[in-house]
Structures are given as structure tokens and as C-alpha cells.
Design an enzyme around this catalytic site. Structure first.
Site, short mmCIF file in Angstrom:
data_model
loop_
_atom_site.label_atom_id
_atom_site.label_comp_id
_atom_site.label_asym_id
_atom_site.label_seq_id
_atom_site.Cartn_x
_atom_site.Cartn_y
_atom_site.Cartn_z
N HIS A 39 0.83 -1.21 0.00
CA HIS A 39 0.00 0.00 0.00
C HIS A 39 0.86 1.25 0.00
O HIS A 39 1.63 1.49 0.94
CB HIS A 39 -0.88 -0.04 1.24
CG HIS A 39 -1.88 1.06 1.33
ND1 HIS A 39 -2.00 1.87 2.44
CD2 HIS A 39 -2.83 1.47 0.46
CE1 HIS A 39 -2.99 2.73 2.25
NE2 HIS A 39 -3.51 2.51 1.06
N ARG A 40 0.75 2.04 -1.07
CA ARG A 40 1.58 3.25 -1.25
C ARG A 40 3.07 2.91 -1.19
O ARG A 40 3.89 3.69 -0.70
CB ARG A 40 1.22 4.32 -0.22
CG ARG A 40 -0.26 4.65 -0.16
CD ARG A 40 -0.60 5.68 0.90
NE ARG A 40 -2.03 5.63 1.23
CZ ARG A 40 -2.60 6.27 2.22
NH1 ARG A 40 -1.87 7.04 3.01
NH2 ARG A 40 -3.90 6.17 2.46
N GLU A 66 0.61 -0.35 -4.75
CA GLU A 66 -0.57 0.50 -4.88
C GLU A 66 -0.11 1.94 -4.77
O GLU A 66 0.78 2.26 -3.99
CB GLU A 66 -1.57 0.16 -3.77
CG GLU A 66 -2.90 0.88 -3.87
CD GLU A 66 -2.97 2.20 -3.11
OE1 GLU A 66 -3.99 2.91 -3.25
OE2 GLU A 66 -1.99 2.54 -2.40
N ASP A 68 -1.36 6.44 -5.66
CA ASP A 68 -2.43 7.42 -5.82
C ASP A 68 -1.96 8.54 -6.72
O ASP A 68 -0.81 8.99 -6.63
CB ASP A 68 -2.81 8.01 -4.45
CG ASP A 68 -3.12 6.94 -3.42
OD1 ASP A 68 -4.23 6.41 -3.45
OD2 ASP A 68 -2.23 6.63 -2.59
N HIS A 81 -1.18 10.82 -2.01
CA HIS A 81 -2.48 10.34 -1.56
C HIS A 81 -3.48 11.46 -1.30
O HIS A 81 -4.61 11.44 -1.77
CB HIS A 81 -2.35 9.50 -0.29
CG HIS A 81 -3.66 9.04 0.24
ND1 HIS A 81 -4.40 9.76 1.18
CD2 HIS A 81 -4.41 7.94 -0.04
CE1 HIS A 81 -5.52 9.13 1.44
NE2 HIS A 81 -5.56 8.02 0.72
N GLU A 149 -4.46 4.15 -8.33
CA GLU A 149 -5.73 4.79 -7.96
C GLU A 149 -5.81 6.22 -8.48
O GLU A 149 -4.94 7.04 -8.19
CB GLU A 149 -5.93 4.80 -6.44
CG GLU A 149 -7.27 5.44 -6.06
CD GLU A 149 -7.53 5.52 -4.58
OE1 GLU A 149 -8.46 6.25 -4.19
OE2 GLU A 149 -6.80 4.85 -3.80
N LYS A 151 -7.23 9.51 -7.88
CA LYS A 151 -7.79 10.19 -6.72
C LYS A 151 -8.60 11.41 -7.14
O LYS A 151 -8.24 12.13 -8.05
CB LYS A 151 -6.67 10.66 -5.78
CG LYS A 151 -5.82 9.56 -5.19
CD LYS A 151 -6.59 8.68 -4.23
CE LYS A 151 -6.96 9.39 -2.96
NZ LYS A 151 -7.56 8.46 -1.95
N ASP A 278 0.07 -1.75 4.45
CA ASP A 278 1.28 -0.96 4.70
C ASP A 278 2.42 -1.86 5.15
O ASP A 278 3.59 -1.48 5.05
CB ASP A 278 1.02 0.06 5.81
CG ASP A 278 0.04 1.15 5.39
OD1 ASP A 278 -0.11 1.41 4.19
OD2 ASP A 278 -0.59 1.74 6.30
#
Length: 290
Positions: A39-40, A66, A68, A81, A149, A151, A278
Site C-alpha cells: 500500500h503506497r 498500490e 495514488d 495520496h 488509484e 484520486k 502498509d
């Protein structure tokens, strides 16, 4: 690349996409462990959505990242994000008179001046907010895969077309990337639908948890439904798996954001196909020991 060119190119891939390899994600009802998705990047171990975060995840042995995407005042796509720069950069110090420090109110050159790592640790001081193009080149260099993603599409009209243009320029709309290395997602159903319309070969995911009775509507343009773990049930996962997505394969489920082993094992028992974390190493260890 003009959107019509993207659509024409990717439409030809639909037949091949219907035969996507199931080794990438857990097949409905199968026994494979869910993917652990960083995640990120490895956000628990390096500043989120930065190049060091995806380098760290790669060093830990994870392939799926992943991220954003937001857009600057002068139209550059950047990986961040929040729609504000305040939480993860030193924008308040560098530009003290420009509250509320929204990404859309700063140029790419101004954002490039900001420190996006010092807030996390002095060891990462001087880390920059990457542009999407810079990020894609590092992902490619690391041989990683991307859950991207879009955003706040309401803030950035046309961001879907622009994102696809960058992906195409970086070589990510070819058959190999489309089949194995790219998924585009958003909380906005309209945004996901737009991506599917502009580039039908791209796998897409809807973030959130629509009512089970409405899932068939999303199966027309989304390959995955990606909900928060907190409201997920075995019945919901089974309902998603029973539907066929736009590329002729069963729809799948990636759950977010899970950082402890007990919860990861529970979700694996529900049959989810991926777990976004994370701390992907914690998820991996928990699933290996399950």
C-alpha cells in the site's frame, strides 16, 4: 496518445484478456493464497508514495504496488495520496502563505521543491514527490506491477484520459503490461467506467462496497471490487466471485488496508484475492503460516 487510439489499440486485446493467467490473483474458490499488495509502497517502512517506498517493497520481495495520482495546477500528474500537500511534505515551511496547500494550486516545479520524506524520518529527508512518469519508470526498473488509484477525479476533469496518456507513453498499454502488471482503480464509478471506455483492455477496479444487489451493474466495466476489510463478509466475496467482469473472467476482490496477521488470515478464509497492506511482510508471514 489520443484516447481513440488507445481504445482502438486495446479493444483488439479483449480476446486475449479473457484468458488472463489466474496465477496473478486467487481464482474464485481456489486454494492459492491472496496476493499481498504494498500500500503506497512499503508505507510502514518508507515515506508513502515515494520512490524509496517502492524500492523498499521491491527489496522485501513484493511485486504489486498500490499508489495514488493527483494533478498539479499546470497539469502534471503526481503521486500523492491527499489532495493537500500538508501532511506528507514541508509545504507549510516552504510556502507559508498558501493554505490550505492543495495539490491543484501548486505547479509541478513548486511541488518538486518540497521534501516528501523528512516528515517520516530524517533518513529520508530530501525525498521528492514523484511525477507519475518518474514513478512508472522506477516501477518498470524494479519489474513491479501497479494498482493505480485515480484520486479525486471530480477535482481534475479529464484525469482518466491524461493518466492513460502517461501510461501509454511509458509503454504500459502493451499486451504484456495489460495482461499481468496493471490495474486502474477509483472510488468513483464514473471514473472507472471512463477508463474502461477509453481503454477497454485495461483491468479496472471499483473501490468501496456497493450493495450486493447492484454488483452486476459494475461487472460491465470493473474487473474487481476492492472494499475496506472492516465491512467485508464471506457472502459478499462469494457474490462478487459469482459475477463475470468485462474481460470474461470472474470478478475478484482486493481488501484494504490490513496490517495484522489475524485479520489477514480471516480475510484469506473469506476467499479474497488480494490484501492491500502498509506491512505486506506481516500479511505474507501470516498467510504462509496459515
Amino acid at each position: 496518445m489520443h484516447a481513440r487510439v488507445v481504445a482502438a489499440t486495446t479493444t483488439a486485446l479483449l480476446g486475449a484478456m479473457a484468458l488472463l493467467p489466474t496465477s496473478e490473483v486467487r481464482a474464485a474458490g481456489g486454494s492459492e493464497r491472496p496476493l499481498a499488495i504494498a500500500h503506497r509502497g512499503a508505507a510502514a517502512y518508507a515515506p508513502e508514495n515515494t520512490l524509496p517506498a517502492i524500492d523498499k517493497a521491491a527489496a522485501m520481495g513484493f511485486s504489486w504496488m498500490e499508489n495514488d495520482v493527483q494533478r498539479t495546477e499546470d497539469g502534471e500528474l503526481v503521486v500523492l495520496h491527499d489532495d493537500s500537500l500538508r501532511r506528507t511534505t514541508d509545504v507549510e515551511r516552504v510556502f507559508p502563505g498558501r493554505a490550505p496547500w492543495k495539490v491543484k494550486d501548486f505547479t509541478a516545479a513548486e511541488i518538486a521543491r518540497l521534501d516528501a520524506g523528512g516528515w517520516y524520518s530524517p533518513a529520508y529527508a530530501g525525498t521528492r514527490v514523484p511525477t507519475l512518469a518518474q514513478y512508472m519508470r522506477r516501477i518498470e526498473h524494479n519489474h513491479e506491477k501497479l494498482l493505480l488509484e485515480i484520486k479525486n477525479p471530480g477535482l481534475y476533469p479529464g484525469i482518466e484520459r491524461q493518466t492513460l496518456k502517461v501510461l501509454g507513453h511509458e509503454g504500459w498499454l502493451d499486451p504484456a503490461h495489460l495482461a499481468r502488471r496493471l490495474i486502474v482503480q477509483s472510488f468513483s464509478a464514473d471514473s472507472v467506467r471512463t477508463v474502461h471506455t477509453l481503454a477497454p483492455g485495461v483491468r479496472t477496479a471499483l473501490l468501496g462496497q456497493p450493495a450486493m444487489a447492484d454488483l452486476y451493474r459494475y461487472a460491465r466495466f470493473a474487473d474487481l471490487i476492492n472494499p475496506s476489510y472492516s465491512t467485508l463478509s464471506r457472502a459478499y466475496v462469494s457474490t462478487v466471485h459469482a459475477l463475470v467482469g468485462p474481460h470474461g473472467a470472474p470478478m475478484r476482490v482486493f481488501a484494504w488496508t490490513v496490517d495484522d496477521g489475524r485479520r489477514a488470515r480471516s480475510l484469506a478464509g473469506y476467499g479474497v484475492d488480494g490484501i492491500i497492506s502498509d506491512r505486506p511482510d506481516v500479511v505474507r508471514s501470516a498467510l504462509h503460516d496459515a
